[in-house]
Design an enzyme around this catalytic site. Structure first.
Site, mmCIF file in Angstrom:
data_model
loop_
_atom_site.group_PDB
_atom_site.id
_atom_site.type_symbol
_atom_site.label_atom_id
_atom_site.label_comp_id
_atom_site.label_asym_id
_atom_site.label_seq_id
_atom_site.Cartn_x
_atom_site.Cartn_y
_atom_site.Cartn_z
ATOM 1 N N ARG A 77 0.849 -1.199 0.000
ATOM 2 C CA ARG A 77 0.000 0.000 0.000
ATOM 3 C C ARG A 77 0.878 1.240 0.000
ATOM 4 O O ARG A 77 1.956 1.255 0.576
ATOM 5 C CB ARG A 77 -0.901 0.033 1.243
ATOM 6 C CG ARG A 77 -2.093 -0.895 1.154
ATOM 7 C CD ARG A 77 -3.002 -0.748 2.365
ATOM 8 N NE ARG A 77 -2.382 -1.218 3.581
ATOM 9 C CZ ARG A 77 -1.779 -0.488 4.489
ATOM 10 N NH1 ARG A 77 -1.745 0.822 4.364
ATOM 11 N NH2 ARG A 77 -1.212 -1.023 5.537
ATOM 12 N N TYR A 115 -1.552 -3.434 -6.929
ATOM 13 C CA TYR A 115 -1.385 -4.127 -5.647
ATOM 14 C C TYR A 115 -2.765 -4.215 -4.977
ATOM 15 O O TYR A 115 -3.497 -3.219 -4.894
ATOM 16 C CB TYR A 115 -0.394 -3.375 -4.734
ATOM 17 C CG TYR A 115 -0.398 -3.961 -3.335
ATOM 18 C CD1 TYR A 115 0.091 -5.248 -3.101
ATOM 19 C CD2 TYR A 115 -0.936 -3.259 -2.263
ATOM 20 C CE1 TYR A 115 0.040 -5.809 -1.833
ATOM 21 C CE2 TYR A 115 -0.982 -3.818 -0.983
ATOM 22 C CZ TYR A 115 -0.488 -5.094 -0.777
ATOM 23 O OH TYR A 115 -0.557 -5.652 0.471
ATOM 24 N N LYS A 134 -9.886 -2.228 1.800
ATOM 25 C CA LYS A 134 -9.506 -1.087 2.634
ATOM 26 C C LYS A 134 -10.345 0.152 2.272
ATOM 27 O O LYS A 134 -10.702 0.950 3.138
ATOM 28 C CB LYS A 134 -8.020 -0.778 2.464
ATOM 29 C CG LYS A 134 -7.104 -1.936 2.827
ATOM 30 C CD LYS A 134 -7.281 -2.357 4.255
ATOM 31 C CE LYS A 134 -6.278 -3.425 4.647
ATOM 32 N NZ LYS A 134 -6.480 -3.878 6.028
ATOM 33 N N HIS A 159 -10.442 -2.066 11.876
ATOM 34 C CA HIS A 159 -9.378 -2.919 11.343
ATOM 35 C C HIS A 159 -9.130 -4.046 12.354
ATOM 36 O O HIS A 159 -8.125 -4.055 13.054
ATOM 37 C CB HIS A 159 -8.127 -2.055 11.142
ATOM 38 C CG HIS A 159 -7.046 -2.705 10.348
ATOM 39 N ND1 HIS A 159 -5.729 -2.316 10.448
ATOM 40 C CD2 HIS A 159 -7.064 -3.698 9.431
ATOM 41 C CE1 HIS A 159 -4.996 -3.045 9.625
ATOM 42 N NE2 HIS A 159 -5.777 -3.885 9.006
ATOM 43 N N SER A 210 -1.175 -3.502 10.331
ATOM 44 C CA SER A 210 -0.943 -4.464 9.252
ATOM 45 C C SER A 210 0.302 -5.304 9.525
ATOM 46 O O SER A 210 1.315 -4.783 10.013
ATOM 47 C CB SER A 210 -0.736 -3.705 7.946
ATOM 48 O OG SER A 210 -1.802 -2.813 7.753
ATOM 49 N N CYS A 229 0.964 -7.630 11.696
ATOM 50 C CA CYS A 229 1.357 -7.869 13.098
ATOM 51 C C CYS A 229 0.706 -9.142 13.643
ATOM 52 O O CYS A 229 0.583 -9.308 14.859
ATOM 53 C CB CYS A 229 0.973 -6.690 13.987
ATOM 54 S SG CYS A 229 2.053 -5.283 13.805
ATOM 55 N N ASP A 275 -9.388 -9.530 9.343
ATOM 56 C CA ASP A 275 -8.874 -8.180 9.030
ATOM 57 C C ASP A 275 -9.851 -7.036 9.328
ATOM 58 O O ASP A 275 -9.414 -5.969 9.721
ATOM 59 C CB ASP A 275 -8.472 -8.119 7.548
ATOM 60 C CG ASP A 275 -7.590 -6.924 7.218
ATOM 61 O OD1 ASP A 275 -6.707 -6.592 8.031
ATOM 62 O OD2 ASP A 275 -7.787 -6.305 6.156
ATOM 63 N N ARG A 284 1.839 -12.336 -0.504
ATOM 64 C CA ARG A 284 0.469 -12.532 0.000
ATOM 65 C C ARG A 284 -0.179 -13.789 -0.556
ATOM 66 O O ARG A 284 0.245 -14.324 -1.571
ATOM 67 C CB ARG A 284 -0.396 -11.325 -0.433
ATOM 68 C CG ARG A 284 0.052 -9.990 0.175
ATOM 69 C CD ARG A 284 -0.453 -9.874 1.565
ATOM 70 N NE ARG A 284 -0.094 -8.613 2.203
ATOM 71 C CZ ARG A 284 -0.829 -8.056 3.172
ATOM 72 N NH1 ARG A 284 -1.943 -8.613 3.592
ATOM 73 N NH2 ARG A 284 -0.435 -6.928 3.740
HETATM 74 C C1 OXD Z 1 -3.179 -4.416 5.430
HETATM 75 C C2 OXD Z 1 -3.830 -5.608 4.844
HETATM 76 O O1 OXD Z 1 -2.290 -3.843 4.788
HETATM 77 O O2 OXD Z 1 -4.717 -6.173 5.494
HETATM 78 O O3 OXD Z 1 -3.563 -4.045 6.538
HETATM 79 O O4 OXD Z 1 -3.488 -5.998 3.724
HETATM 80 MN MN MN Z 2 -5.245 -5.137 7.280
#
Ligand code: OXD
Ligand code: MN
Length: 588
Positions: free
Chosen positions: A69, A197, A206, A226, A248, A250, A277, A371
């Site tokens: 991102r 992306y 998002k 989130h 993100s 974590c 998420d 991913r």
């Molecule tokens: C983020 C995702 O970047 O969930 O938070 O991809």
């Molecule tokens: Mn996320």
């Protein structure tokens, strides 16, 4: 597929703008999706993987300049700058539309314009929202078909309503200088340019489910967060549902798909995954806070995912998955990434498609933000409530970050307002999910810094108001830190499945079954109340994990004060008050 006049008019306008060769509506059928997979393989957008070992799986490589991102290119475009607030990039809608239309104009020449009707949230739920995304990328279509509910059923649900989100995605030439993700919350519109992306291009995730939804939620008394959603089934069979917000990369997916340690399994514990998420939260008929996961799949971080860290996620990726920016093992046409196992392939291509030998290459083979996009129904621990239109009732909310020091393993806030304060001052080391430096501690309130679609001061006030709205049925709020280290930088807590030991304490607190140590920052467990049976952890390690160091917290207060300065007079008085009370308790 539809007679909706608003939608048909907009499609015509967009067609005139981007001038495609033809228009294809996505009906969600397997035949259509299979055709698109074949198209993507022919064009080189996707690589078909070993269909015996990984049925239905494909590899996607992004442009190397487009693998995360871009927060610097993400804008909230409201009439007034104030509405976007001090933590968002802002642009005048007029200017943003002009940039967008200049770049979009004619950009689908010779290409197909795909129209994807999609729904965020279960079909038939009062939580759900409808969007329509136009894209020129087949990979975006295929990712959207995994991550959302798509096709005819969405148009049927939309009927002739004008309540839907317009989304235009143009790959253009992936020029990073002209990369923009524009949100127009006042117009229910999203425009994304020059990025493929997924975090920038799958507009349901998002962009709609967090940025636009948080804006809407503030006006309509609900919340878009989130957060993962999980259910812990106790030995007596009762399931306690918990939401948790982490920045993100974590470990949200790992926590959401946790498999209990053997000892807990034997006692009868199970953990169910509702989402990894995003959570949409509303007051239910019983007055409690209820959550649904608006997504239909997982867009998880591959790097670091292994049979040890997340066996369920490994299972999730075994079929019908699109991998992005991982290593391609040329011996058996499968995939690999750093942290998967200690056996990297030696005859392989790295994420940029360069020859790569895992035994001798110095550089990583997979992008650190590599991913997987997989259907939710692949998850062996998927909750039976996943598709429930009412969602699940939430007993606890957890905030967490990646902090080497200062923050103990877990603590409970004194009450809702104090919990909102704890969320508002969350900070964490940055990760590879966004471009920019990694490992810098930054404030990331409620893990929403990159995703809050309006003024963060107003967002804090909304949290405080929701507490009043829900009253004494509100969930308890906790903070966790799995990442505390000793003086040599070694993690003090084993993490992963053993995090259930911390969830157990949290549940005991929710059920008033255990007392706690009242410290200046909140209620911290007594060491004897965290079950470390079977763990290789000494009592002194556990003590370190639970220590609240007044001097470090005094420094933390200074960081909080300078972070809060950003908000000036708009910072809600309740939060200023919480900060003063913290200072008093630390005996400033
Ligand atoms: C983020 C995702 O970047 O969930 O938070 O991809
Ligand atoms: Mn996320």
């Amino acid at each position: 597929m539809t007679n909706n006049i608003y939608l048909l008019k907009w499609i015509r306008e967009m067609e005139e703008l981007v001038t495609p060769e033809k228009v294809i509506w996505i009906n969600g059928s397997e035949i259509q999706l299979e055709n698109l997979r074949q198209t993507a393989c022919r064009s080189g957008d996707l690589v078909k993987l070993n269909q015996e070992k990984l049925p239905g799986c494909y590899l996607h490589r992004t442009n190397p300049n487009d693998a995360a991102r871009v927060e610097s290119s993400t804008f909230i475009c409201t009439k007034s700058k104030e509405e976007a607030g001090p933590t968002n990039n802002w642009m005048q809608p007029k200017e943003a539309y002009k940039i967008s239309y200049d770049l979009a104009k004619g950009s689908y020449k010779g290409k197909v314009m795909y129209v994807i009707p999609y729904m965020m949230g279960p079909v038939g739920s009062r939580f759900s929202k409808i969007g329509v995304e136009i894209t020129d990328s087949v990979t975006v279509v295929l990712n959207m078909a995994i991550m959302t509910r798509t096709g005819q059923k969405v148009l049927d649900a939309l009927g002739d309503s004008n309540d839907w989100v317009r989304g235009l995605h143009c790959s253009c030439n992936l020029d990073p200088e002209k990369r923009y993700v524009f949100h127009f919350p006042e117009d229910n519109t999203i425009i994304s340019l020059n990025s493929n992306y997924e975090g920038n291009a799958l507009l349901g995730k998002k962009c709609l489910a967090l940025r636009l939804a948080s804006y809407k939620g503030e006006k309509e008394n609900w919340m878009a967060e989130h957060m993962l959603i999980l259910g812990v089934q106790k030995p007596d069979g009762e399931i306690i549902y918990i939401c948790a917000a982490f920045p993100s990369a974590c470990g949200k997916t790992n926590l959401a798909m946790l498999i209990p340690p053997e000892m807990y399994k034997e006692k009868g514990y199970k953990v169910w995954c509702v989402g990894d998420d995003i959570a949409w939260l509303r007051k239910g008929k019983d007055g409690r806070l209820w959550a649904v996961n608006p997504e239909n799949g997982f867009f998880g971080v591959a790097s670091g995912t292994s049979e040890k860290s997340n066996p369920n996620a490994m299972q999730v990726t075994k079929k019908n998955t699109i991998f992005t920016n991982v290593v391609q093992n040329l011996d058996d046409n499968t995939v690999w990434w750093e942290g998967m196992d200690k056996n990297p392939p030696s005859h392989a291509l790295d994420w940029k498609a360069n020859p790569w030998d895992g035994k001798t290459s110095k550089q990583n083979g997979a992008h650190p933000n590599s991913r997987f996009t997989s259907p939710a129904k692949n998850c062996p621990s998927l909750s039976e409530k996943f598709d429930d239109p009412d969602g699940v009732p939430i007993s606890a909310i957890i905030f967490g970050g990646r902090r080497a020091q200062t923050t103990p393993l877990v603590y409970e806030s004194f009450d809702w307002n104090h919990g909102v304060f704890v969320g508002s001052v969350m900070s964490s080391e940055t990760t590879a999910a966004a471009t920019g430096k990694i490992g810098i501690v930054r404030h990331d309130p409620m893990a929403m810094l990159p995703f809050c679609g309006y003024n963060m001061s107003k967002y804090f006030q909304h949290w405080l108001d929701m507490g009043k709205f829900i009253g004494n049925k509100a969930p308890k709020i906790f903070n966790v830190n799995w990442f505390r280290t000793d003086d040599n930088g070694n993690f003090l807590w084993p993490g992963f499945s053993d995090n259930l030991r911390v969830l157990e304490w949290i549940i005991n607190r929710c059920e008033d079954k255990t007392s706690a140590n009242k410290t200046p920052i909140g209620y911290v467990p007594f060491a004897s109340d965290i079950n470390i049976q079977g763990l290789d952890i000494s009592n002194s390690q556990l003590d370190s994990l639970l220590t609240v160091d007044n001097d470090l917290w005094k420094k933390e207060v200074q960081n909080i004060e300078s972070f809060y300065e950003k908000f000036g007079d708009e910072l809600p008085a309740e939060l200023k008050n919480e900060l003063s009370k913290l200072k008093e308790r630390l005996q400033y």
